[in-house]
Scaffold this motif. Sequence first.
Motif, short mmCIF file in Angstrom:
data_model
loop_
_atom_site.label_atom_id
_atom_site.label_comp_id
_atom_site.label_asym_id
_atom_site.label_seq_id
_atom_site.Cartn_x
_atom_site.Cartn_y
_atom_site.Cartn_z
N PHE A 189 -28.39 -26.78 0.84
CA PHE A 189 -28.95 -25.56 0.26
C PHE A 189 -30.22 -25.83 -0.53
O PHE A 189 -31.22 -25.11 -0.40
N ALA A 190 -30.23 -26.86 -1.37
CA ALA A 190 -31.40 -27.16 -2.20
C ALA A 190 -32.40 -28.04 -1.47
O ALA A 190 -33.43 -28.40 -2.04
N GLY A 191 -32.10 -28.37 -0.21
CA GLY A 191 -33.00 -29.20 0.58
C GLY A 191 -33.63 -28.41 1.71
O GLY A 191 -34.52 -27.57 1.49
N SER A 192 -33.13 -28.64 2.93
CA SER A 192 -33.74 -27.99 4.10
C SER A 192 -33.44 -26.50 4.19
O SER A 192 -34.09 -25.78 4.95
N SER A 193 -32.46 -26.01 3.43
CA SER A 193 -32.08 -24.60 3.53
C SER A 193 -32.73 -23.74 2.44
O SER A 193 -32.32 -22.60 2.23
#
Length: 281
Positions: A189-193
């Motif tokens: 969630f806090a990366g690629s999303s």
Amino acid sequence: MKKSGKRVWFITGVSSGFGRELAKEVAAHQERVIGTVRNKEQVQEFNDIAPGLTFAHVLDVTQRADVISVMKKAYDHFDQLDVVVNNAGFGFLGAIEEVSVTEVREVMETNFYGALHVTQAALPIFREQRHGHFLQISSVAGFRSTQGFGVYNASKFALEGFSEAMAQEVAPFNVKVTIVEPGPFRTNFAGSSIKRADEHLDAYAETAGAFERAMQERNGKQDGDPAKAAEVLWQVVDSDNPPLRLPLGQVAYEAVRTKMRNLENDMWTWERIATKTSFED
């Protein structure tokens, strides 16, 4: 395919994170999962999680006609639908002054309208069979707003608003609704999303910017284990008395309690003034 004592689940966004872990949990209990993915390349990978139990469909939840078509195919295949999980969505960072209307609409198209499309496609099935359970994957950000997250907050507040009303509408049909409000979990969630507003204003460096930096620093170190979250969600669906709202994780519980205390304090402070609004006979 004939109905069985085992449930059939429809979960959006199963390529990773909560959707993937929940699908694995469901399959481990020998129940069937229709999972939606965005790319054809992801179909076989999901089907291979538990052959004969996991079935992938390519779907963009923002396309209403496609949602209706895939929902119908899934129901026709099994002649059964028991649980719908609106999980597809993405995070969005940026101060309110930084975001464009186009960016806001993109967030709302997936996080709000996408969930609405899936919900409306499933409602006639649940209503006619007089049972079913919606898990609406919101966020603690759908209950409590945070600087730099306002557009994402808005999309999840909207999801929670229609879901709470719907819960009252469908109760006579034995259809249940649970709004799930996770705190930080170790997913993408806090990366690629997650996406960010194209515009960046230095004026918000210590508010919205500070929140963004904190999210980046915590990425991969979040407290929550998505596999354990999936176990909790399984128990919720298995319960005879599931909650309308479910803060998920210790951080989420603390955030919800803090907002409730602040709201209660405001109400006590202003009640004598704010309630003096009636006509005088």
